[in-house]
Design an enzyme around this catalytic site. Structure first.
Site, PDB file in Angstrom:
ATOM      1  N   HIS A  67     -57.081  20.170 133.875  1.00  0.00           N
ATOM      2  CA  HIS A  67     -57.243  20.001 132.428  1.00  0.00           C
ATOM      3  C   HIS A  67     -55.950  20.270 131.660  1.00  0.00           C
ATOM      4  O   HIS A  67     -55.906  21.032 130.699  1.00  0.00           O
ATOM      5  CB  HIS A  67     -58.405  20.846 131.911  1.00  0.00           C
ATOM      6  CG  HIS A  67     -59.726  20.389 132.437  1.00  0.00           C
ATOM      7  ND1 HIS A  67     -60.345  19.218 132.020  1.00  0.00           N
ATOM      8  CD2 HIS A  67     -60.531  20.908 133.396  1.00  0.00           C
ATOM      9  CE1 HIS A  67     -61.474  19.052 132.677  1.00  0.00           C
ATOM     10  NE2 HIS A  67     -61.614  20.064 133.524  1.00  0.00           N
ATOM     11  N   HIS A 390     -48.320  20.972 123.570  1.00  0.00           N
ATOM     12  CA  HIS A 390     -49.646  20.502 123.142  1.00  0.00           C
ATOM     13  C   HIS A 390     -49.749  18.990 123.353  1.00  0.00           C
ATOM     14  O   HIS A 390     -48.734  18.295 123.358  1.00  0.00           O
ATOM     15  CB  HIS A 390     -49.900  20.814 121.667  1.00  0.00           C
ATOM     16  CG  HIS A 390     -50.035  22.281 121.382  1.00  0.00           C
ATOM     17  ND1 HIS A 390     -51.143  23.014 121.726  1.00  0.00           N
ATOM     18  CD2 HIS A 390     -49.157  23.145 120.809  1.00  0.00           C
ATOM     19  CE1 HIS A 390     -50.968  24.275 121.339  1.00  0.00           C
ATOM     20  NE2 HIS A 390     -49.779  24.383 120.803  1.00  0.00           N
TER      21      HIS A 390
END
Length: 390
Positions: A67, A390
């Protein structure tokens, strides 16, 4: 090939989905299986991580991604007999690349379940043999030995995702993404790392050994590709605890520290002496060890569930015994992707054996953090480099 159609995006309802290049061909080739959207995010982030580890250390590197953050990452240093047992490497000879993957997978085996693997070097037979025994979604590497490729193609009934990446590919200087219809644009993060980033030693202890510098370099590169906020504990060339995606820095440190403690507890005599029932799967064994080293084990005993896991009922691993064993873990390096705002991070880190730290600095409370380090003789460098991702 300029584009690759995907079954769906992050979730099944997100259709259509594809990856594509506006200019030139994709730097990846699908050798087997069908990659998904998240698989490719893991693969492309993971390969950047291992490529930079190899460049910084000169050693082959591997990472286990889940993930869009690493569950583990390591360089190819030899394993001692205890780690060979803990990492289930068997009795065959490990190459440096196989050692790197064993370390990356073994750091946090529960989080690595169903991982996407990235390798810095050509995947050899020994590494493929290790991967064959693990539950994994796929792999990316610059190339594969013929025998290794055949071993990997047999995984998941022939559906294992195998990607080859062009190791000479260089991304554009500007990267773009879209969120809620709004376009974001920024320069690609080409930040490189070497020993010079540790020049600003701000603590009374200003000594860093070559091994400590290498561990700190590894922490910085791992953080560069870990969802922020993030903190990384490293020992002997491998990440042993990664705290990713937390809103509070102390929660990052606690999470990474707890994972580092679990990694160390797996090497204790109590855990190494566990006798599992015949035929138990590796994942079930990993889950059982996690429970055994936690306070939950007393509930398992009370409910009589131990008989489905262990041949012989293990004694409770008491808090005092665990604390005493954890205190033996020393020489751990710690990296943080942004400054520590309070000294409580140092207090937590030293409980998991941290002796050297690298962080950007720049907090109004830097003096408090430095004071906490000096209290325990910890050496700390201010790198001046923030590593949000991010």
């Amino acid at each position: 090939m300029k584009e690759l159609q995907l079954k769906y995006g992050c979730n099944p309802n997100q259709k259509p989905a594809r990856v594509y290049m506006e200019n030139g061909d994709l730097p990846i080739t699908v050798l087997n299986g069908k990659p998904g959207y998240i698989n490719l995010l893991d693969a492309l982030n993971g390969y950047q991580l291992v490529k930079e580890l190899k460049e910084a250390t000169g050693l082959p590197a591997a990472t286990s991604f889940k993930h869009v953050s690493p569950a583990g990452a390591a360089v190819g240093l030899p394993l001692n007999d205890t780690l060979k047992a803990v990492y289930f490497t068997g009795d065959f000879e490990l190459t440096p690349l196989a050692s790197a993957y064993a370390r990356a997978r073994g750091a946090d085996r529960m989080s690595s379940f169903g991982d996407f693997i990235s390798l810095s070097d050509k995947c050899d037979k020994a590494t493929a043999q290790l991967i064959a025994k693990e539950v994994s979604d796929g792999i990316i590497a610059p190339s594969y030995e013929d025998e290794a490729l055949e071993i990997l193609k047999a995984k998941k009934k022939g559906g294992y995702c195998i990607l080859q990446i062009d190791e000479n590919y260089v991304p554009p200087e500007i990267e773009v993404k879209q969120v809620f219809g709004v376009m974001f644009e920024q320069g690609h993060n080409f930040q490189k790392f070497d020993d010079s980033i540790f020049a600003n030693m701000v603590t009374e202890n200003k000594t860093l050994s070559e091994d400590e510098k290498r561990n700190l370099l590894i922490s910085q590169i791992v953080l560069k590709y870990t969802q922020s906020n993030s903190v990384c504990f490293v020992k002997d060339g491998q990440a042993i605890g990664i705290g990713a995606g937390q809103q509070s820095r102390i929660h990052c440190t606690r999470l990474a520290g707890d994972k580092a403690d679990k990694w160390w507890l797996r090497q204790s005599p109590q855990v190494l002496g566990l006798q599992f029932v015949d035929g138990i799967k590796r994942a079930d064994r990993d889950n059982a060890i996690d429970v055994y080293t936690s306070d939950e084990y007393e509930d398992v005993l009370a409910e009589g569930k131990w008989q489905t896991i262990f041949k012989v009922k293990p004694a409770v691993f008491t808090r005092e015994e665990k604390k005493a064993w954890i205190s033996k873990n020393t020489g751990v390096a710690l990296g943080s992707d942004a400054f520590f705002p309070f000294g409580d991070n140092i207090e937590r880190a030293r409980k998991s054996g941290v002796t050297v730290i690298a962080e950007p600095g720049g907090s109004v409370r830097d003096d408090n953090v430095i004071e906490a380090c000096n209290k325990y003789g910890i050496a700390m460098a201010f790198t001046g480099i923030r590593l949000f991702h991010h």
